[in-house]
Design an enzyme around this catalytic site. Structure first.
Site, mmCIF file in Angstrom:
data_model
loop_
_atom_site.group_PDB
_atom_site.id
_atom_site.type_symbol
_atom_site.label_atom_id
_atom_site.label_comp_id
_atom_site.label_asym_id
_atom_site.label_seq_id
_atom_site.Cartn_x
_atom_site.Cartn_y
_atom_site.Cartn_z
ATOM 1 N N SER A 125 -11.076 -1.064 -1.928
ATOM 2 C CA SER A 125 -9.829 -0.985 -1.163
ATOM 3 C C SER A 125 -10.078 -1.280 0.297
ATOM 4 O O SER A 125 -9.249 -1.846 0.985
ATOM 5 C CB SER A 125 -9.242 0.427 -1.240
ATOM 6 O OG SER A 125 -8.510 0.596 -2.399
ATOM 7 N N ASP B 16 0.824 -1.211 0.000
ATOM 8 C CA ASP B 16 0.000 0.000 0.000
ATOM 9 C C ASP B 16 0.858 1.262 0.000
ATOM 10 O O ASP B 16 1.996 1.221 -0.469
ATOM 11 C CB ASP B 16 -0.956 -0.049 1.208
ATOM 12 C CG ASP B 16 -2.309 0.574 0.887
ATOM 13 O OD1 ASP B 16 -2.322 1.779 0.585
ATOM 14 O OD2 ASP B 16 -3.325 -0.136 0.933
ATOM 15 N N HIS C 141 -4.143 5.985 2.813
ATOM 16 C CA HIS C 141 -4.751 4.736 2.356
ATOM 17 C C HIS C 141 -4.154 3.527 3.073
ATOM 18 O O HIS C 141 -4.872 2.655 3.564
ATOM 19 C CB HIS C 141 -4.536 4.641 0.841
ATOM 20 C CG HIS C 141 -5.336 3.588 0.149
ATOM 21 N ND1 HIS C 141 -4.883 2.303 0.009
ATOM 22 C CD2 HIS C 141 -6.536 3.629 -0.473
ATOM 23 C CE1 HIS C 141 -5.789 1.604 -0.678
ATOM 24 N NE2 HIS C 141 -6.802 2.390 -0.982
#
Ligand SMILES: *[C@@H]1O[C@H](CO)[C@@H](O)[C@H](O)[C@H]1NC(C)=O
Ligand SMILES: *[C@@H]1O[C@H](CO)[C@@H](O)[C@H](O)[C@H]1NC(C)=O
Ligand SMILES: *[C@@H]1O[C@H](CO)[C@@H](O)[C@H](O)[C@H]1NC(C)=O
Ligand SMILES: *[C@@H]1O[C@H](CO)[C@@H](O)[C@H](O)[C@H]1NC(C)=O
Ligand SMILES: *[C@@H]1O[C@H](CO)[C@@H](O)[C@H](O)[C@H]1NC(C)=O
Ligand SMILES: *[C@@H]1O[C@H](CO)[C@@H](O)[C@H](O)[C@H]1NC(C)=O
Ligand SMILES: *[C@@H]1O[C@H](CO)[C@@H](O)[C@H](O)[C@H]1NC(C)=O
Ligand SMILES: *[C@@H]1O[C@H](CO)[C@@H](O)[C@H](O)[C@H]1NC(C)=O
Ligand SMILES: *[C@@H]1O[C@H](CO)[C@@H](O)[C@H](O)[C@H]1NC(C)=O
Length: 762
Positions: free
Chosen positions: A546, A159, A238
């Protein structure tokens, strides 16, 4: 001697000038990945491998220069050596073999023809595609856990990095990483370092990247040239969000400005995280993703979670396909997001059968944002609006009426509130109505607006977080707003702070919660990621597959803690066959949600599993028409002869926990057979009976329809025969299902017959 030395250098330069200018004027060198299958000897990233890659590259580059070689016989080797050295970006070799290099197209072609090469494909850039969510899928906080095994479980997350100082990653009470961990922790920049909890490794390619940017590969242009923080630090948010969803500890009172309040926690809070930072400001490249797989597999992770999507390619010309295959061979399940392009048909990404592909489903919670209008009417939108109004009403204006007539934009672009199209004088202090704007309030904010109502062409269940007070409204609500604006000279409106509301059923995106998920977030990154946004917090609410992916990864890790010896396919089967069926009408059906909503607790006791080993996938690949020569390379050590390989029977040749068949010619009657084998992992003595549901016009027969087991791990085979009338009456797909039940466990497989052409993979 002196002169000839100089001459040599001169000629050498000439050659470089020729090669480079030739490359630039004609076709530029681009980065490619050269995949060569298994590492010769697993675990030895030997100098031999690097030499081997280098020699391959030299010969691929060298041959083009035959003319120059003749002319400059004795410096030829030196030259192609030099180019080869400069072209090679990275060598893989810990967990599989291959390398990345900058090549001209003909060099890529030449490498493709080389015996030891499986595939050569261009490097692409991929994109990144909580609290209540665990309760919603039936994983309450107090839950039977194998804590000891869980704390020895390492989940690799690829990520944007991680904010290791986030409260979700507090390592109080954690012991050192399990002994099997062989990875490293790279520190530097703003990254405060690893703790016992999160073991952070960094994709090797980062060091390569620094090397490249500092030295020679500046022109690769793959990434933001000004890498601000070369460290595993998460500057985007994220990665912190996804990894805390997998394994963040319980933190009470977590919320985003009072929204989604509750306990934020990961699915397997005792597990360890290994963050592989492969995504930067402008994307996640295949070269980096493969480097992360190469490391993660040899570092000793148990599971890999990747919330990244990109183009779908042939399985072995795809970084996800290759990496996950190599991981599968080592018993590591790779869980990937399906992408956020639904409900468009055929938008599912990361589809190789050895990957568990996750879609996002809504929960029984939505963030509703009420909009009050000057005429006393109220309408409601969906958004994560953390702001409370400070006035009773604000003037309201339609973007189209607020166009900046001398600006860059035109009337039409102002109606969607595109950047630079709004007249600041007209917009100042107002709420602006925009048709389908996508910048999350940025342009309205920059023009001095104080809020925005954004219309969508279809209803949504996904609450986005805007920079300013905002509500997304569906077509019907949009109609109410526009009619009101049109009905009065001085329209007014107010946008209230969002409220979480309970809704009755999951919305049909897919399989694990991925809508409005509250989870850990770096304090340094604003809520919307915009520098104009002054809201910061340890938690944020984000949506997308996600977010669903780490839920499923944690669920898989949870199942694995009870069954450490299960194969990736068995874990995936357990999660799929115990998923709660989602009853949604329309053609999306299983395309939208796969097998249904994951149910981790049920998945610990699935009764039967559809297991698969590497050889099953090889047989499937043979059936798919993949060249046996290439397969031999993928599976070094066991030469694959597809003709002697047991012919994979049935439609798909896979022992998959779901069944689907594509009907190419609409005039053909439906006729398909699936062969399956189930392994008993429930009660030693048990009898399972098949129950079929099928729509009118489709018959589903299971032979035999009763399976009797006498012992654990016993295998039983059966076939499923489909027959039906042609699908030439406008029906796009038919959904059926098979459920094996012994009254204690039920094992459900969706069956899908569909008509549109599938993605061409070859
Ligand atoms: C550290 O973060 C700050 C902003 O928080 C940034 O300005 C700075 O460039 C970063 N330093 C490094 C070495 O990345
Ligand atoms: C902006 O709006 C003001 C007030 O209505 C108007 O006077 C001005 O001409 C507009 N300017 C442009 C560039 O549209
Ligand atoms: C209109 O657009 C121009 C060019 O972008 C900009 O300079 C000007 O400030 C804008 N005027 C108003 C009133 O927004
Ligand atoms: C307002 O009404 C006019 C005329 O009835 C119509 O053409 C226009 O599209 C309407 N505008 C909005 C924003 O609904
Ligand atoms: C929503 O559901 C939760 C859990 O079922 C319950 O505690 C809560 O009171 C409900 N909220 C509303 C507004 O109905
Ligand atoms: C497989 O690839 C090899 C080498 O590229 C080629 O010679 C052979 O014809 C291919 N076989 C098939 C069945 O395509
Ligand atoms: C592959 O298997 C077939 C059938 O068993 C056999 O006839 C053929 O010779 C084999 N080919 C190779 C290259 O071993
Ligand atoms: C299906 O049958 C119809 C009528 O016989 C014919 O017009 C059409 O071309 C056929 N379609 C296909 C795909 O064969
Ligand atoms: C078309 O045929 C299928 C299967 O035979 C049936 O389920 C469906 O209702 C039919 N659809 C229409 C529009 O007639």
């Amino acid at each position: 001697m002196k002169i000839s030395g100089k001459l040599l250098l001169f000629v050498f330069d000439l050659f470089l000038v020729y090669t480079l200018s030739h490359g630039n004027s004609d076709v530029e060198r681009k980065s490619y990945i050269i995949y060569m299958g298994d590492a010769p000897e697993a675990g030895t990233a030997s100098i031999d491998a690097v030499d081997h890659h280098h020699n391959l590259l030299s010969s691929a580059i060298g041959e083009k220069s035959v003319f120059w070689a003749l002319l400059l016989m004795f410096c030829f080797i030196l030259i192609s050596e030099k180019i080869a050295r400069e072209s090679r970006i990275h060598s893989y070799g810990k967990s599989f073999s291959g390398f990345a290099a900058r090549l001209l197209p003909h060099e890529a072609e030449r490498l493709k023809e080389t015996d030891s090469v499986v595939s050569v494909f261009p490097n692409t850039r991929r994109k990144l595609h909580t609290t209540r969510s665990w309760d919603f899928i039936g994983m309450p906080q107090r839950l039977k856990r194998n804590t000891q095994i869980e704390s020895n479980t390492i989940v690799g997350v690829f990520d944007t990095g991680i904010a290791s100082d986030a409260p979700s990653f507090n390592d109080k009470g954690y012991g050192p990483p399990p002994p099997k961990w062989k990875g490293i922790c790279v520190t530097g920049g703003n990254f405060s370092g690893c703790n016992k909890y999160s073991i952070i490794s960094l994709s090797l390619s980062l060091s390569a990247w620094i090397f490249i940017s500092g030295a020679r590969y500046y022109h690769l242009g793959n990434f933001d040239q000004k890498l601000q923080d070369p460290s595993p630090e998460d500057t985007e948010g994220h990665g912190t969000h996804t990894s805390s969803t997998v394994a963040g500890i319980s933190v009470d009172g977590a919320s985003l400005y009072g929204l989604g309040e509750g306990t934020a926690r990961g699915g397997v809070p005792s597990a360890r995280l290994a963050m592989y930072k492969v995504c930067w400001q402008d994307g996640c490249s295949d070269i980096d993703i493969l480097a992360a797989f190469d490391d993660a597999i040899s570092d000793g992770v148990d599971l890999i979670s990747i919330s990244i999507g990109g183009p779908t390619n042939y399985y072995f010309a795809d970084s996800m396909g290759i990496g996950a295959f190599q991981a599968m061979k080592k018993g590591i399940l790779t869980v990937c997001s399906a992408g956020n392009d639904g409900p468009n048909p055929w938008s599912v990404q990361n589809i190789a059968p050895w990957i568990m592909t996750i879609a996002a489903s809504g929960m029984d919670r939505q963030f509703r944002t009420v909009v009050g209008l000057g005429n006393g009417m109220k309408t409601s939108g969906i958004s994560v609006n953390t702001y409370s109004p400070t006035k009773r009403m604000y003037p309201l204006i339609d973007g189209a009426s607020a166009a900046n007539l001398t600006g860059e934009g035109e009337f039409l672009m102002a109606s969607t509130c595109d950047p630079g199209t709004l007249n600041k004088t007209k917009v100042k202090g107002k709420i602006v109505y925009c048709q389908g704007s996508t910048d999350l309030g940025l342009s309205v904010d920059e023009s001095g607006g104080v809020g925005t109502i954004v219309s969508l062409t279809r209803d949504t269940d996904t609450g986005f977080t805007f920079l300013i007070p905002a509500a997304n409204v569906g077509p019907q609500e949009a109609d109410i707003v526009t009619r009101y604006i049109n009905s009065t000279k001085n329209p007014n409106a107010v946008i209230y702070k969002s409220k979480a509301v309970n809704v009755t059923a999951p919305f049909p995106d897919i399989a694990a919660p991925g809508v409005d998920i509250l989870a850990g977030f770096p304090r340094k990154v604003s809520v919307t990621g915009s520098s104009n946004d002054k809201r910061f917090g340890d938690y944020n609410i984000i949506s997308g597959t996600s977010m669903a992916c780490p839920h499923a990864a944690a669920a898989a890790a949870y199942v694995k803690t009870f069954h450490p010896d299960w194969s990736p396919a068995a874990i995936k089967s357990a999660l799929m066959t115990t998923a709660t069926e989602m009853k949604i009408k329309g053609m999306d059906a299983e395309f939208g949600y796969g097998s249904g909503q994951i149910n981790p607790i049920m998945a610990v006791h699935p009764g039967l599993v559809y297991d698969m080993q590497t050889s099953s996938y090889i047989s499937f690949l043979c059936k798919e028409g993949i060249n046996g020569t290439a397969l031999a390379r993928i599976n070094v050590g066991s030469l694959v002869n597809c003709s002697s390989f047991p012919a994979a029977q049935g439609v798909d040749g896979l022992n998959y926990p779901s069944m689907s068949v594509h009907i190419a010619n609409l005039n053909d009657s439906i006729s398909a057979v699936f062969y399956r084998t189930v392994t008993n992992v429930g009660y030693a003595k048990s009898v399972y009976k098949a129950t079929v549901t099928s729509p009118k016009g489709l018959s589903v027969t299971v032979i035999p329809d009763t399976l009797r087991f006498n012992r654990l791990h016993q295998k039983k085979s059966f076939k499923v025969v489909l027959n039906g009338r042609p699908l030439n009456n406008g029906t796009q797909s038919l959904s059926a299902s098979l459920e094996w039940s012994d009254l204690r466990r039920s094992v459900r497989s969706p069956i899908l017959v569909y008509t549109p052409p599938p993605l061409s993979l070859f």
